[in-house]
Design a protein around this motif. Structure first.
Motif, PDB file in Angstrom:
ATOM      1  N   ASP A  32       0.830  -1.199   0.000  1.00  0.00           N
ATOM      2  CA  ASP A  32       0.000   0.000   0.000  1.00  0.00           C
ATOM      3  C   ASP A  32       0.869   1.256   0.000  1.00  0.00           C
ATOM      4  O   ASP A  32       0.515   2.259  -0.619  1.00  0.00           O
ATOM      5  N   GLN A  33       1.984   1.189   0.701  1.00  0.00           N
ATOM      6  CA  GLN A  33       2.872   2.351   0.756  1.00  0.00           C
ATOM      7  C   GLN A  33       3.511   2.611  -0.611  1.00  0.00           C
ATOM      8  O   GLN A  33       3.703   3.757  -0.999  1.00  0.00           O
ATOM      9  N   ASP A  34       3.846   1.532  -1.331  1.00  0.00           N
ATOM     10  CA  ASP A  34       4.411   1.700  -2.674  1.00  0.00           C
ATOM     11  C   ASP A  34       3.392   2.357  -3.606  1.00  0.00           C
ATOM     12  O   ASP A  34       3.730   3.253  -4.369  1.00  0.00           O
ATOM     13  N   LEU A  35       2.164   1.899  -3.538  1.00  0.00           N
ATOM     14  CA  LEU A  35       1.110   2.459  -4.366  1.00  0.00           C
ATOM     15  C   LEU A  35       0.865   3.931  -4.002  1.00  0.00           C
ATOM     16  O   LEU A  35       0.722   4.788  -4.878  1.00  0.00           O
ATOM     17  N   TYR A  36       0.864   4.215  -2.706  1.00  0.00           N
ATOM     18  CA  TYR A  36       0.688   5.586  -2.234  1.00  0.00           C
ATOM     19  C   TYR A  36       1.839   6.477  -2.717  1.00  0.00           C
ATOM     20  O   TYR A  36       1.622   7.604  -3.166  1.00  0.00           O
ATOM     21  N   HIS A  37       3.051   5.963  -2.674  1.00  0.00           N
ATOM     22  CA  HIS A  37       4.220   6.711  -3.120  1.00  0.00           C
ATOM     23  C   HIS A  37       4.139   6.986  -4.640  1.00  0.00           C
ATOM     24  O   HIS A  37       4.450   8.091  -5.095  1.00  0.00           O
ATOM     25  N   LEU A  47       1.403   7.165  -6.434  1.00  0.00           N
ATOM     26  CA  LEU A  47       0.335   8.150  -6.647  1.00  0.00           C
ATOM     27  C   LEU A  47       0.805   9.556  -6.303  1.00  0.00           C
ATOM     28  O   LEU A  47       0.463  10.524  -6.992  1.00  0.00           O
ATOM     29  N   GLN A  48       1.600   9.695  -5.256  1.00  0.00           N
ATOM     30  CA  GLN A  48       2.143  11.006  -4.901  1.00  0.00           C
ATOM     31  C   GLN A  48       3.070  11.530  -5.996  1.00  0.00           C
ATOM     32  O   GLN A  48       3.028  12.713  -6.345  1.00  0.00           O
ATOM     33  N   GLN A  49       3.893  10.654  -6.556  1.00  0.00           N
ATOM     34  CA  GLN A  49       4.778  11.059  -7.638  1.00  0.00           C
ATOM     35  C   GLN A  49       3.982  11.503  -8.870  1.00  0.00           C
ATOM     36  O   GLN A  49       4.301  12.506  -9.501  1.00  0.00           O
ATOM     37  N   GLN A  51       0.927  12.641  -8.899  1.00  0.00           N
ATOM     38  CA  GLN A  51       0.260  13.896  -8.574  1.00  0.00           C
ATOM     39  C   GLN A  51       1.241  15.070  -8.696  1.00  0.00           C
ATOM     40  O   GLN A  51       0.902  16.126  -9.234  1.00  0.00           O
TER      41      GLN A  51
END
Length: 93
Positions: free
Chosen positions: A2-7, A9-11, A13
């Motif tokens: 989940d943290q990889d996916l969140y990271h 998505l932040q990139q 964005q």
């Protein structure tokens, strides 16, 4: 995971925000560009001296032009041609 996916998505964005800023600055730069206005074009074809003719000679306008501008240019060229014909006819042989 989940943290990889969140990271990721932040990139993405951040990239979108950067592209939006770049797009805005390009729009501003484009709006500051002043159009080129060509007042008069004179072709002096009679002054061309051709010894040997090979290939193609293209004489004309390129780029975008308004229909009214083109009609004005064509009228001017036709008037110049008529004036040259009259001058040629008036000259003694």
């Amino acid at each position: 995971m989940d943290q990889d996916l969140y990271h990721i998505l932040q990139q993405l964005q951040q990239q979108i925000i950067e592209l939006q800023h770049e797009n805005q600055s390009l729009k501003e730069a484009l709006s500051n560009i002043k159009p080129v206005n060509i007042e008069n074009i004179n072709y002096k074809i009679q002054e061309l001296h051709v010894k040997e003719l090979k290939g193609t000679l293209n004489i004309g306008l390129t780029g975008e032009a308004h229909l009214d501008d083109m009609e004005t240019i064509i009228d001017e060229i036709q008037q110049d041609g008529i004036q040259q014909q009259h001058q040629t006819q008036d000259e003694p042989e």
